[in-house]
Enzyme design. Structure first.
Site, PDB file in Angstrom:
ATOM      1  N   ASP A 219     -16.421  -2.975  24.227  1.00 43.23           N
ATOM      2  CA  ASP A 219     -16.563  -1.987  23.154  1.00 43.23           C
ATOM      3  C   ASP A 219     -17.160  -0.701  23.723  1.00 43.23           C
ATOM      4  OD1 ASP A 219     -17.048  -0.603  20.826  1.00 43.23           O
ATOM      5  OD2 ASP A 219     -18.134  -2.228  19.816  1.00 43.23           O
ATOM      6  N   HIS A 221     -17.761   1.947  21.883  1.00 42.69           N
ATOM      7  CA  HIS A 221     -18.615   2.457  20.807  1.00 42.69           C
ATOM      8  C   HIS A 221     -18.583   3.982  20.693  1.00 42.69           C
ATOM      9  CE1 HIS A 221     -21.855   1.447  17.860  1.00 42.69           C
ATOM     10  NE2 HIS A 221     -21.089   0.378  17.795  1.00 42.69           N
ATOM     11  N   GLU A 245     -12.246  -1.286  22.979  1.00 51.98           N
ATOM     12  CA  GLU A 245     -12.512  -0.920  21.576  1.00 51.98           C
ATOM     13  C   GLU A 245     -13.199   0.434  21.458  1.00 51.98           C
ATOM     14  OE1 GLU A 245     -14.796  -3.996  19.695  1.00 51.98           O
ATOM     15  OE2 GLU A 245     -15.644  -2.608  18.227  1.00 51.98           O
ATOM     16  N   GLU A 271     -13.452   0.063  12.957  1.00 52.33           N
ATOM     17  CA  GLU A 271     -14.556  -0.571  12.220  1.00 52.33           C
ATOM     18  C   GLU A 271     -15.269   0.394  11.277  1.00 52.33           C
ATOM     19  OE1 GLU A 271     -16.852  -1.989  15.643  1.00 52.33           O
ATOM     20  OE2 GLU A 271     -18.414  -0.563  15.136  1.00 52.33           O
ATOM     21  N   ARG A 292      -9.195  -2.589  13.433  1.00 50.71           N
ATOM     22  CA  ARG A 292     -10.494  -3.265  13.339  1.00 50.71           C
ATOM     23  C   ARG A 292     -11.152  -3.189  11.963  1.00 50.71           C
ATOM     24  NH1 ARG A 292     -13.538  -5.899  15.570  1.00 50.71           N
ATOM     25  NH2 ARG A 292     -15.301  -4.561  16.068  1.00 50.71           N
ATOM     26  N   GLU A 348     -13.701 -11.085  15.017  1.00 47.28           N
ATOM     27  CA  GLU A 348     -15.057 -10.984  15.592  1.00 47.28           C
ATOM     28  C   GLU A 348     -15.993 -11.871  14.768  1.00 47.28           C
ATOM     29  OE1 GLU A 348     -18.282  -7.517  16.858  1.00 47.28           O
ATOM     30  OE2 GLU A 348     -16.966  -7.149  15.151  1.00 47.28           O
TER      31      GLU A 348
HETATM   32  O1  KDG Z   1     -23.341  -1.562  11.727  1.00 50.28           O
HETATM   33  C1  KDG Z   1     -22.770  -1.195  12.946  1.00 50.28           C
HETATM   34  C2  KDG Z   1     -22.451  -2.421  13.777  1.00 50.28           C
HETATM   35  O2  KDG Z   1     -21.791  -3.368  12.996  1.00 50.28           O
HETATM   36  C3  KDG Z   1     -21.571  -2.075  14.963  1.00 50.28           C
HETATM   37  O3  KDG Z   1     -22.299  -1.224  15.796  1.00 50.28           O
HETATM   38  C4  KDG Z   1     -21.173  -3.322  15.723  1.00 50.28           C
HETATM   39  O4  KDG Z   1     -19.636  -2.088  17.096  1.00 50.28           O
HETATM   40  C5  KDG Z   1     -19.943  -3.132  16.546  1.00 50.28           C
HETATM   41  C6  KDG Z   1     -19.042  -4.270  16.695  1.00 50.28           C
HETATM   42  O5  KDG Z   1     -18.017  -4.098  17.345  1.00 50.28           O
HETATM   43  O6  KDG Z   1     -19.345  -5.329  16.141  1.00 50.28           O
HETATM   44 MG    MG Z   2     -17.489  -2.122  17.705  1.00 50.56          MG
END
Ligand code: KDG
Ligand code: MG
Length: 412
Positions: A219, A221, A245, A271, A292, A348
């Site tokens: 990830d 992020h 990701e 997400e 996602r 996940e």
């Molecule tokens: O609330 C934010 C988290 O759920 C996130 O940072 C977690 O990136 C994340 C993931 O892939 O689970």
């Molecule tokens: Mg994530």
């Protein structure tokens, strides 16, 4: 569409609790005594959704026919004029999940049956593995593989940075990267060259040590520019990731055209999305491989089903967000969809604090890294113990923020 029958919504309640993590749970009751649960948890901004539900949505639901799921969705989406946004969509999501829960209970069937029935026997999940060193991260993956997981996400501390996203401190369990040590957000530090230098080495070491017999995920992020992300994707091609990701913030969907043009590493994003419009260009241009979104933040089961149907036309598969800040109710909604849709990819599953089990009981269970579900439990299959929830009063916490080494704000 006022309802007069037994399925009329007669009570609306919002349960807020923090059994290790904060959860906002909607409870809808009908005239014939059915109860539906929905997840409205928006990590770090929970009470905004509570106010939206209590002050603005509850009065609209009382007296409505709970069986009109699609119409109520449109009523809550189009009705207020102000569309989309994480607060609005988390609220709509919880209503939608609760209505599907009631529909299933009224029919005496699990929700996945109403969605077309079981398409698979179990769902592949991925947990989080991490470590402060490459060796620790590899050991963490190995332990997950030992438990039976077929897919694992790995993050490791970037040498030279004081902290790194996704490293679980002081507790080997997945949900343990508790952010707040104070009442205010933790401040993390970021440096792109250090990260880009490290991640290819980490992934190579993982494959060299553990081989290619499992699905490997990472990830980013939202930390990279499109060009940096394209470079990283190319660099990681020999490690054949299952997905890379959130390499770049996806408000700018067309950024992914650049990344996709340069790498065959599969890309996942979504997400933080809250509607099908956030996915439209990404999916229809085939710029991503996995979507996602989670039912809790993207309009519930009704809207997620539309997103996944669109995605299926373009060969994009599901990878629903499943951190421990999506409650067991929202997780159940993801799981019912996952059992029914043709284009399930992976779920996940980060796990929950022990105390959460005092509040939520589920009809799904994790067996050797895969999710199974009980065919005999109607609705979403999650029960919520409201008295237990009262033992865990709301505890405000913030996600961390992220600054570059010069002090300027970066994406967390
Ligand atoms: O609330 C934010 C988290 O759920 C996130 O940072 C977690 O990136 C994340 C993931 O892939 O689970
Ligand atoms: Mg994530």
């Amino acid at each position: 569409m006022t309802g007069h029958g037994s399925r009329t919504i007669t009570d609306v309640d919002v349960v807020v609790c923090s059994p290790g993590r904060s959860y906002v749970t909607l409870r809808l009751g009908t005239a014939d005594g059915l109860v539906g649960w929905g997840d409205a948890t928006l990590n770090g901004r929970e009470l905004a959704v509570v106010a939206y539900l209590r002050d603005h949505v509850a009065p609209l639901l009382l007296g409505k026919d709970s069986s009109r799921i699609g119409d109520l969705w449109q009523y809550l989406y189009r009705g207020p004029y102000w569309r989309r946004g994480p607060v609005t969509m988390a609220a709509i999501s919880s209503v939608d999940q609760a209505l599907w829960d009631i529909q299933g209970k009224a029919a005496g069937m699990p929700v996945f049956q109403l969605l077309g029935g079981r398409a698979r026997e179990r769902l592949m999940t991925y947990p989080h593995a991490s470590g402060h060193t490459v060796e620790d991260a590899i050991a963490s993956i190995a332990a997950k593989l030992e438990e039976g997981y077929a897919a694992v996400r790995v993050q490791a501390s970037v040498p030279g940075l004081p902290s790194t996203y996704g490293i679980h401190v002081g507790d080997s369990r997945d949900h343990a990267y508790e952010p707040a040590h104070t009442d205010l957000p933790d401040e993390e530090a970021w440096n792109t060259p250090l990260y880009l230098d490290f991640v290819p080495k980490l992934m190579k070491a993982v494959r060299d040590e553990l081989g290619y017999g499992f699905n490997l995920l990472h990830d980013g992020h939202h930390r990279l520019t499109p060009t940096e992300a394209a470079w990283l994707g190319k660099e990681l091609e020999p490690q054949r990731l299952f997905w890379l990701e959130d390499v770049t913030p996806a408000e700018d969907q067309s950024a992914f055209s650049l990344i996709k043009a340069h790498t065959t590493t599969p890309l996942a994003v979504g997400e933080v999305f809250n509607s099908i419009w956030d996915c439209q260009q990404l999916v229809t241009n085939r710029w991503i491989d996995y979507i996602r979104c989670a039912t809790t933040h993207t309009g519930g089961i009704t809207h997620m089903k539309r997103i996944l149907d669109l995605a299926d036309l373009y060969g994009v598969r599901s990878g629903c967000h499943g951190p421990s800040d999506v409650s067991p109710v929202g997780m159940a909604a993801n799981i019912h969809l996952g059992f029914a849709v043709p284009n399930f990819g992976v779920q996940e599953f980060m796990g929950y604090p022990d105390a959460a089990a005092e509040v939520f009981t589920t009809s799904y269970r994790l067996v050797s890294g895969h999710l199974e579900i009980d065919d005999t439990v109607p609705g979403l299959g999650v029960e919520v113990d409201v008295e237990a929830a009262e033992r865990f009063p709301y505890d405000r916490k913030y996600l961390p923020v992220n600054r570059r080494l010069d002090g300027s704000m970066h994406d967390w």
